[in-house]
Write a protein that holds these residues in place. Structure first.
Motif, PDB file in Angstrom:
ATOM      1  N   UNK A   1       2.044   3.036   5.900  1.00  0.00           N
ATOM      2  CA  UNK A   1       1.150   3.329   4.769  1.00  0.00           C
ATOM      3  C   UNK A   1       0.011   2.306   4.707  1.00  0.00           C
ATOM      4  N   UNK A   2       0.373   1.062   5.023  1.00  0.00           N
ATOM      5  CA  UNK A   2      -0.616  -0.020   5.031  1.00  0.00           C
ATOM      6  C   UNK A   2      -1.800   0.316   5.940  1.00  0.00           C
TER       7      UNK A   2
ATOM      8  N   UNK B   1      11.333   3.410   1.768  1.00  0.00           N
ATOM      9  CA  UNK B   1       9.989   2.828   1.768  1.00  0.00           C
ATOM     10  C   UNK B   1       9.878   1.620   2.692  1.00  0.00           C
TER      11      UNK B   1
ATOM     12  N   UNK C   1      -2.683   3.515   6.326  1.00  0.00           N
ATOM     13  CA  UNK C   1      -3.031   4.865   5.870  1.00  0.00           C
ATOM     14  C   UNK C   1      -2.435   5.964   6.752  1.00  0.00           C
ATOM     15  N   UNK C   2      -1.215   5.728   7.237  1.00  0.00           N
ATOM     16  CA  UNK C   2      -0.513   6.764   8.006  1.00  0.00           C
ATOM     17  C   UNK C   2       0.836   7.054   7.351  1.00  0.00           C
ATOM     18  N   UNK C   3       1.220   8.322   7.339  1.00  0.00           N
ATOM     19  CA  UNK C   3       2.523   8.728   6.797  1.00  0.00           C
ATOM     20  C   UNK C   3       3.105   9.775   7.733  1.00  0.00           C
TER      21      UNK C   3
ATOM     22  N   UNK D   1      -3.973   6.873  -0.638  1.00  0.00           N
ATOM     23  CA  UNK D   1      -3.119   5.698  -0.741  1.00  0.00           C
ATOM     24  C   UNK D   1      -3.583   4.797  -1.882  1.00  0.00           C
TER      25      UNK D   1
ATOM     26  N   UNK E   1       0.905  -1.159   0.000  1.00  0.00           N
ATOM     27  CA  UNK E   1       0.000   0.000   0.000  1.00  0.00           C
ATOM     28  C   UNK E   1       0.935   1.197   0.000  1.00  0.00           C
TER      29      UNK E   1
ATOM     30  N   UNK F   1      -6.555   9.165   4.127  1.00  0.00           N
ATOM     31  CA  UNK F   1      -6.465   9.762   5.452  1.00  0.00           C
ATOM     32  C   UNK F   1      -6.144  11.219   5.137  1.00  0.00           C
TER      33      UNK F   1
ATOM     34  N   UNK G   1       7.236  -1.735  14.030  1.00  0.00           N
ATOM     35  CA  UNK G   1       7.323  -2.568  12.812  1.00  0.00           C
ATOM     36  C   UNK G   1       8.062  -1.796  11.725  1.00  0.00           C
TER      37      UNK G   1
ATOM     38  N   UNK H   1       5.475  13.148   7.994  1.00  0.00           N
ATOM     39  CA  UNK H   1       5.828  14.184   7.026  1.00  0.00           C
ATOM     40  C   UNK H   1       7.242  14.696   7.252  1.00  0.00           C
TER      41      UNK H   1
ATOM     42  N   UNK I   1       6.264   1.721   4.423  1.00  0.00           N
ATOM     43  CA  UNK I   1       5.182   0.869   3.939  1.00  0.00           C
ATOM     44  C   UNK I   1       4.358   0.246   5.074  1.00  0.00           C
TER      45      UNK I   1
END
Lengths: 594, 594
Positions: B457-458, B450, B460-462, A532, A438, A527, B429, B464, B454
């Motif tokens: 992201x899985x 990545x 839906x969080x990133x 994504x 993802x 989000x 993780x 910045x 990842x």
């Protein structure tokens, strides 16, 4: 003519044209990946028939550069001639550019074919030689006058690609290009790529093997959309369709003269594709904006109709490949089967399906150690016989009215060694690790590539090629701009892009394993403001459970695999024609556990 | 003087200097990340004291650009003055460059400080304004004549960094630079970065808070190695050492005049660092080669002596942080503790250790929602009190004679919600997935980034920000060229590079989680011709087991965690001073299972 006679004849032409060196590259006027026979000047001159390579002839030298895939073949094919093999990326052998820097003297002239060199490459060469005060001259082919039995230009008929397949009329696609031109304050756009033109004008052709394109140029102005093509290729019906779509058809050869008469302020083109002859036809006062082809960008994301068709084509293609693999496993046990006859049989399975046009490339049908050569292909004369042990690799694809496919499976033909099973399972891990990613919208294939490599790197193995490439829609099996690769790229993956995942393990003299599925980039969730994306699988062919060591897979990987096989079972069962096939499919899709 | 009086005084200077606009940026003559007080012209002029920002004054406008971290603070600090806040990266606010493109008219002149602008940025601005026929002028500071109580230039003594810490004499480091110059056919190299110079000449200083550097320039020619520095900073001993190493000491201010008298063919420099005054001092006939600093490259990979020291410093620093966290958990349960007093206590633990010099940056000591602000730091006046629940985040580091450290831990101060535990475990993780990577030599931080993102992201969080940065050796806590980031970079990770991994989850109003360890790039194995690298951990502070949901971790991740805690236990036990600390360490390092 012998090769040496050809070299002598070329030297006479060079002398008349007043050039000291002449380069014969491997390209057509559109920088196509695959060439029609007419354009294979380098192969004709040197006798070396590989798909890539460059020859250079001077008064006293004749050289041909070939890459690692072709060292043996090229050496063999030029044997006895004046040509000397220059091994690319090999110590002791300068590259063509390095050679030119070393050898060409002040005042000398390097000639090349004005239609087979892109303007970008021509400018690069001119810059390279400027410090040594040598010059580069783009000329009409010097091979043309001496190649007597040259194959004629291809003349295959083109056919309309119906709205039910394209989802958008040509006139709408043209209107979009005009909007893009206007945003760039340009009044014309030259379109050179044969795939771009076929997609833009909603036709397909048969001029190049495996690629349903036709030799043509397109020119879009604010009020005209030209198609330059040999008119023999058009039926009355096709002429009528083009006319309805506002497309003006002119002879292929007229493109330069029409361009030379443009009265506009600015033209957009892609210097990597436009050949030097076309480029030099542009009136001096016209400003030139060099940027990646609009059409390439526009067609990279499948529209909903294209995507729906493409998915259907994949299911049919998957059924053909799956039935073939079941057949093959039985056949190998039963007796006589070889790489070549097997590939012929695969063609038979594919061609039984709906909408079939052609293969999308020459199948790589490779048994045992042959599969370690990434670009191996058997011929009717040269092939290996298969036995009921070790691996068989089949990398193949189909062209259909409703899509283009590309898939690789490696299967056990009998008992496997522990090393073979380990390498297969690691390749599978590598594939799954990228397939289940993802990723934040805006991510590039360069960023994602390592998700496939790291599971193999962990075991000190790397594959010396990209991880995946874009695929055209009823067009080229390799089409950008998207790809998975370590090479830097700023191209973001976008919804609707079709891309392969194909990691592998290649051990010379032992085996080659590659597991390739095709995916479409799809929405995964959001989000805000972050969006994504994910990769949605389109290929449905069982992954050989007999080659998998489940204890090497994580829980998530086993879950992915079992989900995949559940989907394969559901999609393909309707296509199985016999009880044997049905039970083979059920066995192939049974869930695994640790 | 009030801010408005300062603006008026500046306008008078501008009028004398004949400039229509004057830019006050945030930089010293070395493009340092941290400035000594003397160079904080923008803060003095505007009243806005944030670490980044740019002011612009014209006849009738006064603007200051600030980034998102500082919108509230800047607005508050400029309140009542003529300055208007320009919010960076915010719709409705043009960037400085966009503003200049819109507002500056033909014939107008934009002025800037000749020592605080790098030549690269100066050229960029000149190119930006060329189409509108405006010009850019680099001038002696227009703030200098009006800033009356300006802090003087720093005068801290420098000290020798002994061979037992550096592993290489300055003369050997200089000889290496000369080899690099000669390979580039150059006869001189200007070194501008304060960290580069301190490393090259094996000294450390005290001119900049948290960064043991001294204001200086260096110039290497084929037979001379100059150090331009205020001579008051040198002891007799230091003078003797420099003389033995073949280093010629001259006053800081003489660098331009020495450069202006060079009689050489070619000079190497890094335009991103060299200020316009220095650049313009170079004789016209001298060729200029612009490339990343040799010294930056040379010092990026720790030599064996540096590495051994750096590892020891990490163990001591880890012990201090661990003892602090144990103290804090007890203290929070017991009663009164706040972000500021806690950070003071951490300083106490660190300063008890051997070789301690300073913090490597201001500690981010953040409780609960404060930690969601990535760059939060409490002050003696403004802090939150901690309670026995939710998370506390501490991002801090030390400067030691034998290394520079940077570490972040987030710990549970009491009971946690399911969401807090989930976010903590996902951050873990993410950290582990990059930390355990094995990668092909030649891979970049852009490729590896990545692996950390990842897993988040899985869900839906990133985050910045980058995933990790390089760290200097007894120098800056942020030093390149290596980093883990989505931003494209061609810098390969090499053995001996020191780099952080610090992914995080930041939820405004809820919590901030960051888990940072530091690693050194190390040899992992090979499969000729391929070499593979790994990340070897140097930080040893327990990861809070109480915040982990083991069921979200894979078997490999649990194995990594348990291996890590086994190493922590072994390394730190000798540093635990009480039975309570010993039993806390044992409890913190107990193995987890699903």
């Amino acid at each position: 003519m012998t090769t040496n006679e050809k070299i002598q004849a070329l030297r006479q032409q060079m002398s008349k044209a007043k050039v000291d060196y002449y380069i014969v590259n491997t390209a057509d006027p559109h920088q196509s990946e695959y060439l029609s026979e007419h354009f294979k000047e380098r192969a004709w001159l040197t006798g070396f028939t590989g798909s890539a390579g460059t020859a250079l002839v001077s008064k006293d030298q004749a050289l041909v550069w070939a890459d690692g895939r072709y060292f043996i073949q090229a050496a063999h094919q030029i044997e006895g001639s004046e040509f000397k093999l220059m091994k690319m990326a090999t110590p002791g052998y300068p590259s063509l550019n390095e050679w030119l820097r070393q050898e060409v003297k002040a005042g000398e002239v390097v000639g090349l074919n004005e239609v087979s060199y892109s303007q970008r490459n021509f400018e690069f060469l001119a810059q390279l030689l400027a410090p040594q005060e040598a010059s580069v001259k783009a000329l009409p082919s010097l091979i043309a006058p001496i190649w007597q039995d040259r194959p004629s230009m291809p003349e295959a008929k083109i056919f309309a690609h119906d709205l039910k397949f394209t989802g958008q009329e040509a006139k709408e696609k043209i209107a979009r290009v005009r909007e893009q031109m206007q945003a760039d304050h340009a009044q014309a756009n030259i379109v050179v790529g044969l795939d771009d033109i076929a997609w833009l004008y909603n036709y397909r052709g048969g001029d190049v093997a495996n690629n349903p394109v036709a030799l043509a140029f397109a020119l879009i102005t604010l009020d005209k959309a030209y198609l330059f093509i040999d008119e023999k290729k058009l039926s009355l019906e096709m002429n009528k369709i083009f006319s309805e779509q506002g497309i003006t058809v002119l002879p292929y050869e007229q493109v330069s003269s029409v361009i030379s008469q443009l009265k506009i302020d600015k033209i957009v083109l892609d210097k990597r594709l436009v050949n030097t002859k076309l480029y030099q036809a542009i009136p001096r006062e016209t400003k030139i904006l060099d940027k990646p082809s609009y059409v390439m960008q526009n067609k990279a994301c499948l529209n909903p109709v294209e995507l729906e068709n493409q998915k259907k084509a994949y299911v049919r293609d998957s059924a053909a490949v799956t039935r073939y693999l079941f057949w093959l496993k039985r056949e190998v046990e039963a007796g006589e089967v070889n790489e070549w006859s097997a590939a012929e049989k695969l063609h038979e399975f594919r061609s039984q399906g709906e909408h079939f046009l052609d293969e999308s490339f020459t199948s790589i049908s490779a048994y045992g150690p042959n599969a370690a050569m990434m670009h191996y292909a058997p011929t009717a004369e040269k092939f290996s016989k298969m036995e009921a042990k070790s691996f068989y690799l089949i990398d193949s694809g189909g062209q259909y009215y409703d899509g283009t496919t590309d898939i690789t499976r490696t299967i056990a033909l009998g008992s496997l060694t522990e090393e073979e099973k380990t390498d297969f399972t690691l390749t599978l891990k590598s594939h799954i690790n990228l397939a289940r990613a993802i990723f934040l919208a805006g991510s590039t294939g360069t960023q994602l590539d390592i998700l496939a490599r790291e599971p193999l790197w962990r075991h000190f193995m790397d594959y010396k090629c990209g991880t995946g490439h874009g695929v055209g829609y009823v067009l080229g099996v390799h089409e950008g701009p998207q790809r998975f690769s370590t090479a830097p790229s700023s191209v973001a993956l976008k919804e609707g892009m079709h891309i392969t995942i194909e990691p592998g393990v290649y051990k010379e003299g032992k085996h080659g394993i590659r597991l390739e599925n095709d995916y479409v980039v799809a929405y995964a969730g959001e989000n805000p403001p972050d969006r994504f994306l994910k990769l949605e699988v389109m290929s449905y062919v069982p992954l050989d459970n007999e080659a998998i060591l489940p204890e090497l897979l994580s829980d998530e990987e086993i879950e992915w695999l079992n989900d995949y096989h559940r989907a394969v079972l559901e999609k393909l069962m309707p296509y199985m024609t016999t009880d044997a096939e049905k039970s083979d499919l059920e066995a192939a899709c049974r869930p695994l556990s640790k």
